[in-house]
Design a protein around this motif. Structure first.
Motif, PDB file in Angstrom:
ATOM      1  N   ALA A   1       5.541  31.029  57.982  1.00 40.70           N
ATOM      2  CA  ALA A   1       4.859  30.313  59.090  1.00 40.70           C
ATOM      3  C   ALA A   1       4.011  30.035  59.029  1.00 40.70           C
ATOM      4  O   ALA A   1       3.879  28.978  60.256  1.00 40.70           O
ATOM      5  CB  ALA A   1       5.106  31.823  60.294  1.00 40.70           C
TER       6      ALA A   1
ATOM      7  N   ASP B   1       4.453  26.454  58.030  1.00 37.96           N
ATOM      8  CA  ASP B   1       5.194  25.517  58.854  1.00 37.96           C
ATOM      9  C   ASP B   1       4.350  25.467  60.022  1.00 37.96           C
ATOM     10  O   ASP B   1       3.985  24.138  60.718  1.00 37.96           O
ATOM     11  CB  ASP B   1       6.074  25.933  59.995  1.00 37.96           C
ATOM     12  N   ALA B   2       3.571  25.755  60.474  1.00 34.50           N
ATOM     13  CA  ALA B   2       2.004  25.908  61.154  1.00 34.50           C
ATOM     14  C   ALA B   2       1.151  24.971  60.564  1.00 34.50           C
ATOM     15  O   ALA B   2       0.473  23.980  61.212  1.00 34.50           O
ATOM     16  CB  ALA B   2       1.455  27.082  61.740  1.00 34.50           C
TER      17      ALA B   2
ATOM     18  N   GLU C   1       2.488  21.338  60.584  1.00 36.53           N
ATOM     19  CA  GLU C   1       2.444  20.652  62.541  1.00 36.53           C
ATOM     20  C   GLU C   1       1.177  19.708  62.293  1.00 36.53           C
ATOM     21  O   GLU C   1       1.110  18.631  63.014  1.00 36.53           O
ATOM     22  CB  GLU C   1       2.511  21.727  63.354  1.00 36.53           C
TER      23      GLU C   1
ATOM     24  N   ARG D   1      -0.292  27.305  67.116  1.00 32.57           N
ATOM     25  CA  ARG D   1       0.896  26.586  66.961  1.00 32.57           C
ATOM     26  C   ARG D   1       2.262  27.461  66.716  1.00 32.57           C
ATOM     27  O   ARG D   1       3.456  28.355  66.302  1.00 32.57           O
ATOM     28  CB  ARG D   1       1.580  24.881  65.843  1.00 32.57           C
ATOM     29  N   LEU D   2       1.050  28.526  65.871  1.00 32.83           N
ATOM     30  CA  LEU D   2       1.530  29.824  64.888  1.00 32.83           C
ATOM     31  C   LEU D   2       2.122  31.114  65.827  1.00 32.83           C
ATOM     32  O   LEU D   2       3.514  31.326  65.926  1.00 32.83           O
ATOM     33  CB  LEU D   2       0.842  30.034  63.722  1.00 32.83           C
TER      34      LEU D   2
ATOM     35  N   ASP E   1       2.835  29.946  69.117  1.00 33.30           N
ATOM     36  CA  ASP E   1       4.121  29.359  70.155  1.00 33.30           C
ATOM     37  C   ASP E   1       5.056  30.333  69.809  1.00 33.30           C
ATOM     38  O   ASP E   1       6.178  30.746  70.102  1.00 33.30           O
ATOM     39  CB  ASP E   1       3.859  28.547  70.547  1.00 33.30           C
ATOM     40  N   ALA E   2       5.151  29.597  67.879  1.00 31.33           N
ATOM     41  CA  ALA E   2       6.777  29.747  67.113  1.00 31.33           C
ATOM     42  C   ALA E   2       6.907  31.138  67.265  1.00 31.33           C
ATOM     43  O   ALA E   2       7.904  31.979  67.624  1.00 31.33           O
ATOM     44  CB  ALA E   2       5.797  29.672  65.712  1.00 31.33           C
TER      45      ALA E   2
ATOM     46  N   ALA F   1       8.086  32.567  70.247  1.00 32.11           N
ATOM     47  CA  ALA F   1       9.168  32.441  70.894  1.00 32.11           C
ATOM     48  C   ALA F   1      10.279  32.340  69.861  1.00 32.11           C
ATOM     49  O   ALA F   1      11.540  33.141  70.160  1.00 32.11           O
ATOM     50  CB  ALA F   1       9.401  30.739  70.803  1.00 32.11           C
ATOM     51  N   ASP F   2       9.760  33.798  69.484  1.00 33.33           N
ATOM     52  CA  ASP F   2      10.587  34.017  68.594  1.00 33.33           C
ATOM     53  C   ASP F   2      10.660  36.046  68.612  1.00 33.33           C
ATOM     54  O   ASP F   2       9.430  36.958  68.123  1.00 33.33           O
ATOM     55  CB  ASP F   2      10.612  34.184  67.206  1.00 33.33           C
TER      56      ASP F   2
ATOM     57  N   ARG G   1      11.009  38.511  65.692  1.00 32.09           N
ATOM     58  CA  ARG G   1      10.025  38.376  65.157  1.00 32.09           C
ATOM     59  C   ARG G   1       8.710  39.548  65.702  1.00 32.09           C
ATOM     60  O   ARG G   1       8.097  40.203  65.043  1.00 32.09           O
ATOM     61  CB  ARG G   1       9.071  37.006  64.172  1.00 32.09           C
TER      62      ARG G   1
END
Length: 420
Positions: A30, A33-34, A37, A66-67, A69-70, A73-74, A77
């Motif tokens: 994660a 990925d962040a 971005e 960003r992390l 937010d992820a 949304a999960d 997780r």
């Protein structure tokens, strides 16, 4: 600011940002990925709007948000992180999403480059896995680039990196740093030794690669780049400084090390006018700085040896007596057959070829499968004027090496001695 300058800055800051995100949120994938971005946002906005006052802090803020937010949304997780937190209350505070600027500011205050180095070179990982993860996370290379450097399929390298991350995730508190001040200095040194070893392996993989090419410059350059990053994180550590000096002094001879057709040119026959003087000056300066508090580590000693070679304008100017003393010290610090083999060469240059050959006799068992023993013995027999034995040794070495340039060099060397 030119695009290339922005790209260089982003590459320099990427491991620091990734280290901060990984340490804070504990999820390697994660965090990667962040980070991507955040880098993409920077590459889009900075050329048009200009650099922010604190580029590193800007990237961490964007990546952290960003992390977060992820994570929000999960739901799955969040459930897993809750379970982890119940098992480890201390980690609950660390993993809980907190979008406040105060939390992000805390991330900004600390340089996590060293944390990321220690994580990627964790003792639980094999050297191959540690190398791949270090190049990916700290070096910023793509999986495709790493696979190409090691001549492996991209899928194989991707699986290796995935397994490494999974192995680290299985460890209890993998991001914990060993203390250097409460009686755990040995653990600190052991973890740092792992990092230094991985960087040296990356360099030697590029410098002495097998197959058709003698050198893979991308790996060697990346090892120097990583060693510079580590040196910035630990500027006062003599072994870190020694390693960087060693890599620079070795790489300074790059242009003279091979001929027009890629054939190996040994040190004594190299055109020293091709050596990179700027790298030598920097390497000698670092090697000198590293020994101010004493010659106590193997990388310091090897850097000192490389500095003596680099400062000799002609082969006959080489200070072999001092090099022999340094190899004696290196063998006491880090005894292994390859060090003894190099000491045999220095011994021969000081006391004559027979003294060196006598020393190589002690390595017959430990280096029986290594072509370098035969190559060195061939050189020492040639020095002694025994061409028949030299040809036999060069031929045996050529038969066992996996490097085509080395094989060609050894074969040609033997052929020249066969001439009437």
């Amino acid at each position: 600011m030119p695009h290339t300058a922005i790209e260089d800055l982003l590459r320099e800051l990427a491991p620091q940002v990734l280290g901060a995100l990984v340490r804070r949120y504990g999820d390697f994938d994660a965090a990667e990925d962040a980070l991507q971005e955040a880098l993409l946002a920077a590459a889009t906005q900075w050329p048009a709007e200009g650099l922010p006052d604190n580029p590193r802090g800007w990237l961490i803020q964007v990546g952290a948000r960003r992390l977060i937010d992820a994570i929000r949304a999960d739901s799955a997780r969040r459930t897993r992180e809750t379970a982890d937190a119940i098992r480890d209350p201390e980690r609950l505070g660390a993993a809980a999403p907190d979008p406040s600027d105060a939390v992000i500011a805390t991330l900004e205050e600390r340089d996590d480059t060293l944390t990321l180095f220690f994580l990627c070179c964790h003792p639980a990982l094999s050297p191959a896995s540690a190398i791949a993860l270090t190049l990916r996370a700290v070096g910023g290379l793509s999986t495709e680039e790493i696979a190409r450097a090691f001549l492996l399929p991209e899928r194989t390298m991707a699986q290796r990196i995935t397994r490494a991350k999974k192995r680290i995730a299985e460890e209890d508190r993998p991001f914990a740093m060993p203390s250097a001040s409460n009686g755990q200095r040995g653990e600190w040194n052991e973890r740092l030794d792992n990092v230094l070893r991985v960087l040296y392996l990356i360099y030697t993989e590029g410098h002495t690669s097998g197959g058709e090419r003698l050198r893979r410059g991308d790996l060697s350059s990346e090892a120097i780049h990583l060693a510079r990053s580590l040196s910035r994180a630990l500027p006062d550590n003599p072994e870190v400084t020694g390693l960087l000096a060693l890599l620079l002094l070795t790489d300074a001879r790059r242009a003279a090390r091979t001929g027009e057709r890629g054939e190996l040119i040994p040190l004594a026959e190299q055109d020293r006018g091709l050596w990179d003087r700027e790298m030598i000056i920097e390497g000698v300066r670092l090697a000198t700085a590293s020994v101010r508090s004493g010659l106590i580590g193997p990388y310091q000693i090897q850097a000192a040896i490389a500095a003596l070679h680099a400062q000799a304008l002609r082969p006959e100017d080489t200070d072999w007596p001092r090099i022999l003393l340094l190899y004696n010290a290196l063998e006491r610090q880090a005894p292994n057959p390859m060090v003894t083999l190099n000491r045999a060469v220095a011994t021969a240059m000081v006391h004559g070829p027979q003294a060196g050959l006598d020393l190589t006799d002690t390595l017959a068992d430990s280096l029986s499968a290594n072509h370098r023993l035969d190559a060195v013995r061939g050189h020492l027999h040639e020095m002694a004027g025994d061409h028949e034995e030299a040809v036999a040794c060069y031929t045996a070495a050529a038969r066992h090496t996996t490097s085509l340039p080395e094989r060609d060099y050894l074969t040609i060397r033997a052929a020249r001695l066969r001439r009437p």
